[in-house]
Write an enzyme that holds these catalytic residues in place. Structure first.
Site, PDB file in Angstrom:
ATOM      1  CB  SER A   1     -78.496 -11.865  15.647  1.00  0.00           C
ATOM      2  OG  SER A   1     -78.438 -12.795  14.551  1.00  0.00           O
TER       3      SER A   1
ATOM      4  CG  ASP B   1     -72.736  -0.689   5.434  1.00  0.00           C
ATOM      5  OD1 ASP B   1     -72.016  -0.227   5.160  1.00  0.00           O
ATOM      6  OD2 ASP B   1     -73.312  -0.791   6.751  1.00  0.00           O
TER       7      ASP B   1
ATOM      8  CG  ASP C   1     -84.235  -5.018  16.027  1.00  0.00           C
ATOM      9  OD1 ASP C   1     -83.523  -4.537  16.839  1.00  0.00           O
ATOM     10  OD2 ASP C   1     -84.071  -6.096  16.083  1.00  0.00           O
TER      11      ASP C   1
ATOM     12  NE  ARG D   1     -76.629 -12.964   5.865  1.00  0.00           N
ATOM     13  CZ  ARG D   1     -77.475 -12.295   6.776  1.00  0.00           C
ATOM     14  NH1 ARG D   1     -77.731 -11.044   6.262  1.00  0.00           N
ATOM     15  NH2 ARG D   1     -77.376 -12.299   7.943  1.00  0.00           N
TER      16      ARG D   1
ATOM     17  CG  HIS E   1     -77.042   0.243   5.549  1.00  0.00           C
ATOM     18  ND1 HIS E   1     -76.962  -1.375   5.007  1.00  0.00           N
ATOM     19  CD2 HIS E   1     -77.171   0.837   4.500  1.00  0.00           C
ATOM     20  CE1 HIS E   1     -77.416  -1.108   3.789  1.00  0.00           C
ATOM     21  NE2 HIS E   1     -77.298   0.016   3.362  1.00  0.00           N
TER      22      HIS E   1
ATOM     23  CG  ASP F   1     -78.337  -9.237   3.239  1.00  0.00           C
ATOM     24  OD1 ASP F   1     -78.929  -9.799   4.332  1.00  0.00           O
ATOM     25  OD2 ASP F   1     -77.118  -9.137   3.256  1.00  0.00           O
ATOM     26  CG  ASP F   2     -81.205 -12.517   6.339  1.00  0.00           C
ATOM     27  OD1 ASP F   2     -82.101 -11.499   6.251  1.00  0.00           O
ATOM     28  OD2 ASP F   2     -80.895 -12.889   7.579  1.00  0.00           O
TER      29      ASP F   2
END
Length: 515
Positions: free
Chosen positions: A389, A211, A358, A184, A257, A279-280
């Site tokens: 996702s 990654d 998670d 991203r 990662h 990163d988001d």
């Protein structure tokens, strides 16, 4: 150092005494020196001339010799005076060193009285650069622990503040921020906010672990120069999975990662804690203040295993905007901007899952009845609709999460109420003293006279889901734990009133079959 200086002083004193003794022997045993024209003892025949003239000028020569000896003695006394001054100065330094040693011992004893030793959880020291080689032959500049005056794992200290309230760790720990990145280029939005709000580059170094090998994203990260440390996951290969899991290849790579990146932070960089963001994520103005204040709570309470900046039910309509400082304990692992300690990673790393890390964290075998801290108003929001996702929950929930805009000085507040020994009794009393109402009354609102709080009671998985959907909170459960739930209770705001969606009083444990 003190022993070395004392040896120098003793040697100087010994040389002083020896020099005077030798000087005395030399002067008394030295033959007389004659004058030119009179025949001296050093000249041929001088002894005879001295013997002949001794009778004639005995008294005169004796007076001259005494004067000469007096002059030499005066010169030697000046030399000895200088030597004595040097010895005296060394004595003063020696005495000062001895006092400093005694003072240090005294302070150490005093410190043992006022300082309590916590569990082995300890903060990390400052960071320096270290070169680490990657598989592509390049040398990456990374950070590594080395500051001698920083708070180290070998000397954990928990100091009570003057009011005996929130645990205070001294000196201030280093809390690195680990940004998990892939492909991203919008990671720029995340990094811009992190750098904008970061109060100290030394206390909050930013490590971006990338990654995917995406070159454009790498250029964006590289454009920040030494404001961040850019590391690259070396293994970009596909992972062999079962045929039915091929569509989940991305989840396997993410888990791989995470494992690599966390090992870099804790093992290569030798850090003792880390805050993980992706990163988001965009952070709030008090994001760093939040983690800085809660770090001592996490370290001092063994019933906690993380601090999260995220509220799963953090939509604007479900939070009290006037209570930005309000914090909770939760049994549900929130993620999305969370802090963990090295000790937890050492526990989890050997059994780290190959995918879906998670949800794996939310299983009883990993959670072990431990909780996290989460805020009333989120200190992170996600802007990444596209990902592995495929936007799950994004359009329905995540895009509406409210990001806190008010800076809360958490480090100046007493947060000891979050410790389990204080929190549970107060929480249970508040929940079960709240007025019990039916769903219909709560939805109508007009029949409710008081400002609350109110309690809606569920007794089964299905009743929980029905109530949650009708009230607008997330209805999914992981290992039987509802999102944001603590002791089975989900706390939220509904039409300006505090509401507890709670199991019957006397709750004891979660039922994993509810998942």
């Amino acid at each position: 150092m003190v022993l070395k200086k004392s040896s120098v002083i003793l040697c100087s004193a010994f040389l002083f005494v020896a020099w005077n003794a030798l000087l005395l022997l030399y002067l008394w045993g030295r033959p007389p020196i004659g004058r030119l024209g009179e025949g001296g003892g050093a000249e041929p025949g001088g002894q005879e001339e001295w013997g002949l003239s001794r009778d004639r000028a005995g008294h005169s020569n004796l007076a001259e010799e005494m004067i000469r000896l007096a002059d030499e003695v005066e010169i030697q006394l000046d030399t000895q005076k200088k030597l004595l001054k040097q010895i005296e100065s060394h004595r003063a330094v020696w005495a000062q060193q001895k006092w400093a040693g005694k003072k240090e011992d005294f302070l150490k004893e005093l410190k043992e009285v006022v300082i309590q030793q916590p569990s082995p959880r300890t903060p990390g020291p400052n960071l320096n650069s270290v070169n680490v080689h990657t598989d592509d032959g390049n040398t990456q500049k990374m950070v590594r622990t080395s500051a001698p005056n920083s708070y180290s794992e070998d000397s954990p200290e928990k100091v009570l503040n003057p009011q005996g309230t929130t645990p205070v760790l001294s000196p201030e720990p280093t809390i690195p921020i680990l940004v998990i990145a892939c492909d991203r280029v919008t990671v720029k939005r995340s990094l811009d906010k992190l750098i904008q709000y970061r109060p100290s580059a030394e206390l909050f170094p930013i490590i971006v672990s990338q990654d995917c090998g995406h070159s454009e994203t790498a250029r964006v990260i590289g454009s920040y120069g030494n404001q961040v440390t850019h590391i690259r996951q070396p293994d970009l290969s596909d992972i062999r999975v079962r045929p039915e899991h091929r569509k989940f290849q991305g989840y396997y790579k993410i888990s791989r990662h995470y494992r690599w990146a966390l090992n870099q932070v804790f093992n290569t960089f030798s850090q003792s804690t880390v805050v993980i963001v992706e990163d988001d994520l965009e952070v709030a103005p008090d994001f760093f203040e939040y983690f800085r204040a809660l770090y001592p709570i996490l370290r001092s309470d063994a019933s906690l295993w993380c601090v999260s900046a995220w509220n799963d039910n953090g939509r604007d309509a479900l939070v009290d905007s006037s209570r930005a400082k309000l914090l909770y304990r939760t049994d549900f692992f929130p993620g999305l901007g969370w802090m963990l300690l090295k000790e937890l990673w050492e526990e989890l790393e050997p059994k780290w899952p190959s995918a879906f890390w998670d949800d794996w964290m939310r299983q009883p075998e990993q959670r072990k009845d431990r909780s996290c801290i989460r805020p009333e108003i989120s200190r992170t929001i996600t802007f990444g609709r596209k990902g592995v996702s495929l936007g799950q929950f994004f359009d329905q929930y995540l895009r509406y999460i409210k990001l806190n805009t008010e800076f809360v000085p958490f480090t100046k507040q007493n947060l000891s109420y979050l410790l389990k020994e204080h929190y549970d009794e107060t929480f249970v009393r508040e929940v079960y003293s709240a007025t019990l109402v039916k769903m219909e009354d709560l939805q109508k609102g007009g029949a409710l006279r008081s400002p609350g709080p109110y309690r809606v009671q569920y007794s089964s998985r299905d009743s929980f889901k029905v109530f949650a959907r009708n009230l607008g909170v997330m209805d999914d459960l992981k290992s039987g734990v509802p999102r944001t739930g603590y002791r089975g209770v989900v706390s939220f705001h509904h039409r300006g009133r505090r509401v507890f969606l709670a199991p019957p009083e006397g709750w004891t444990h979660y039922d994993v079959s509810w998942s």
